[in-house]
Enzyme design. Structure first.
Site, PDB file in Angstrom:
ATOM      1  N   GLY A  22       0.829  -1.202   0.000  1.00  0.00           N
ATOM      2  CA  GLY A  22       0.000   0.000   0.000  1.00  0.00           C
ATOM      3  C   GLY A  22       0.856   1.243   0.000  1.00  0.00           C
ATOM      4  O   GLY A  22       2.048   1.202   0.323  1.00  0.00           O
ATOM      5  N   GLY A  24       0.686   5.620   0.866  1.00  0.00           N
ATOM      6  CA  GLY A  24       0.010   6.809   1.350  1.00  0.00           C
ATOM      7  C   GLY A  24       0.709   8.049   0.858  1.00  0.00           C
ATOM      8  O   GLY A  24       1.559   7.990  -0.034  1.00  0.00           O
ATOM      9  N   VAL A  29       4.525   0.971   1.620  1.00  0.00           N
ATOM     10  CA  VAL A  29       4.847  -0.224   2.396  1.00  0.00           C
ATOM     11  C   VAL A  29       4.906  -1.435   1.470  1.00  0.00           C
ATOM     12  O   VAL A  29       4.038  -1.612   0.603  1.00  0.00           O
ATOM     13  CB  VAL A  29       3.807  -0.459   3.511  1.00  0.00           C
ATOM     14  CG1 VAL A  29       4.175  -1.700   4.327  1.00  0.00           C
ATOM     15  CG2 VAL A  29       3.713   0.760   4.425  1.00  0.00           C
ATOM     16  N   LYS A  45       8.765  -0.095   5.131  1.00  0.00           N
ATOM     17  CA  LYS A  45       8.155   1.194   4.807  1.00  0.00           C
ATOM     18  C   LYS A  45       9.248   2.156   4.387  1.00  0.00           C
ATOM     19  O   LYS A  45      10.246   2.335   5.103  1.00  0.00           O
ATOM     20  CB  LYS A  45       7.393   1.752   6.013  1.00  0.00           C
ATOM     21  CG  LYS A  45       6.690   3.079   5.737  1.00  0.00           C
ATOM     22  CD  LYS A  45       5.880   3.524   6.959  1.00  0.00           C
ATOM     23  CE  LYS A  45       5.144   4.820   6.686  1.00  0.00           C
ATOM     24  NZ  LYS A  45       4.329   5.251   7.864  1.00  0.00           N
ATOM     25  N   ASP A 141      -3.814  10.070  14.654  1.00  0.00           N
ATOM     26  CA  ASP A 141      -4.376   9.605  13.382  1.00  0.00           C
ATOM     27  C   ASP A 141      -4.941   8.191  13.523  1.00  0.00           C
ATOM     28  O   ASP A 141      -4.696   7.328  12.682  1.00  0.00           O
ATOM     29  CB  ASP A 141      -3.308   9.638  12.279  1.00  0.00           C
ATOM     30  CG  ASP A 141      -3.933   9.571  10.879  1.00  0.00           C
ATOM     31  OD1 ASP A 141      -5.131   9.887  10.743  1.00  0.00           O
ATOM     32  OD2 ASP A 141      -3.219   9.198   9.931  1.00  0.00           O
TER      33      ASP A 141
END
Length: 449
Positions: A22, A24, A29, A45, A141
């Protein structure tokens, strides 16, 4: 400079990158395996290329790694190593094969997780969050995407990328407005951050897990900020009638608009989810009546009651729960009854009973009551729960004396009186004892009823 999409097949440290998991705004990652022991799987990451030259973002990336190295907890994603690959910072963490809470719930849609599993997840995340707070760290978050699951299906709190250290003060009033709007506390939109902001976010997640929807949805940042600040969420039990009342109370308290009205800390929130008596809320006032009502005008003379083995329980503007647990309105010591078995709720002038997904079901006149739709009760209904039977009835003791003394006759009673007269007239007509001349009078009675 390497492109962030070109790490597949490359070796970073002792690990070979085999899959992109994934991406962001700030980082990407990957899944990777040890080059010597292929069974050793990790997650790597890396900061995204466009931020490599930003000293601020590189420092934020390394700050997350430092925080995770400090926070050693069974339910916080553990960091294995940190390093630099051709000038790009990276962080190696445990691989979470069961993905995120967002993916976990999406696979079940439109169904929801079992309640006990929801409570386990919230407890594990709450423990991790409370541990971080004890170490003066506010996550900022918290959201389903940042809750991962390991091979044992245990929850792991992850992504401390925008976490903030607050070793001196409990509230920071000049923080950058940052986070995920759907889970941000009202004060967070104004640049104020505290541990109670994280509790609010966890409350939003709990709300979403038990109802299947987020507490607030809006098309843009300002609109959702307004909803968090000013609008009350739909009570969870309106969306999920089977939810025990103490869970609804605990969640809504965690989501209070004012920080001081929330639980003392995350540990208190988790305790309230587990223990019915651990949360106390002032019950909301009953909804305004749409018209005159004898029960509201003279409650001592005419009431609706639930008659059970321990005597009658008066039904009023608030709901009545039935079960074995001490937190119920009507506690029954019956091994066939669930801890929170059924609930009776006001519904206009009457009441409706719902089953709370009990093990042995709830029956009205030997018909199963469905959890979602419920059963509208009427005078004389027999409610069976386990081996225990209740009767739904009106208690009209002293009614005639009271009504005669005070001179009060409600719209409901006028309607019942007229209906009785109508039924008597129709019986006379059907028997031939009343002629056709009674037709107009019967029509007038119908109108008055």
């Amino acid at each position: 400079m390497l492109d962030r999409d070109n790490y597949l097949g490359q070796q970073i440290g002792n690990y070979l990158v085999v899959e992109k998991l994934g991406s962001g705004q700030f980082g990407t990652v990957y899944r990777a395996q040890n080059k010597l022991v292929a069974e050793r799987i990790v997650a790597i990451k890396l900061i995204n290329n466009k931020y490599v030259n930003s000293q601020e973002e590189c420092e934020r990336f390394l700050q997350e790694a430092r925080l995770l190295l400090r926070l050693r907890h069974p339910h916080i994603l553990p960091v294995i190593d940190i390093g630099e690959h051709q000038g790009i910072p990276y962080m190696i963490t445990e691989f979470a094969p069961m993905a995120s809470l967002r993916h976990y719930t999406a696979r079940l849609f439109p169904n929801q997780l079992p309640l006990q599993q929801i409570l386990t997840i919230l407890s594990q995340v709450g423990q991790a969050l409370h541990y971080a707070h004890q170490n003066a760290i506010v996550h900022r978050d918290l959201k389903p995407e940042n809750i991962l699951f390991n091979a044992k299906e245990e929850a792991l709190l992850a992504d401390f990328g925008i976490a903030i250290e607050m070793p001196v003060t409990t509230v920071k009033n000049d923080a950058t407005v940052i986070g995920t709007p759907s889970y941000m506390a009202p004060e967070q939109f104004q640049g104020t951050v505290s541990k109670l902001s994280d509790q609010y976010a966890l409350g939003c997640i709990a709300y979403e897990l038990v109802t299947g929807q987020r507490p607030f949805q809006a098309p843009d940042f300002l609109a959702i900020a307004f909803k968090h600040a000013k609008e009350a969420p739909i009570p969870p039990r309106q969306l999920n009638p089977s939810l025990p009342i103490h869970l609804e109370q605990a969640i809504l308290k965690a989501m209070a608009k004012e920080r001081i009205q929330r639980h003392a800390d995350v540990a208190a929130f988790i305790a309230a989810l587990d223990t019915p008596s651990a949360v106390s809320l002032t019950p909301p006032p009953p909804p305004p009546l749409s018209g005159p009502d004898l029960v509201s005008l003279t409650p001592s003379f005419v009431t609706t009651v639930l008659k059970g083995p321990s005597g009658p329980t008066m039904l009023g503007p608030t709901e009545v729960t039935i079960g074995r647990a001490a937190g119920n309105t009507y506690v029954v010591n019956d091994p066939l009854i669930s801890s929170y078995h059924a609930v009776i709720r006001p519904n206009g002038p009457g009441y409706t009973i719902f089953d709370l997904n009990s093990r042995n079901k709830t029956f009205v006149n030997e018909q199963i009551v469905m959890p979602q739709t419920g059963h509208a009760l009427k005078q004389g209904d027999k409610i069976r729960i386990g081996n225990t039977t209740f009767e739904y009835m009106y208690d009209i003791s002293n009614y005639s004396t009271a009504a005669g003394t005070i001179g009060i006759l409600s719209d409901r009673d006028k309607q019942l009186e007229s209906q009785q007269r109508l039924e008597q007239l129709e019986q006379l007509v059907s028997s031939g004892k009343l002629g056709q001349t009674s037709t107009d009078f019967r029509a007038n009675v119908r109108k008055s009823a």
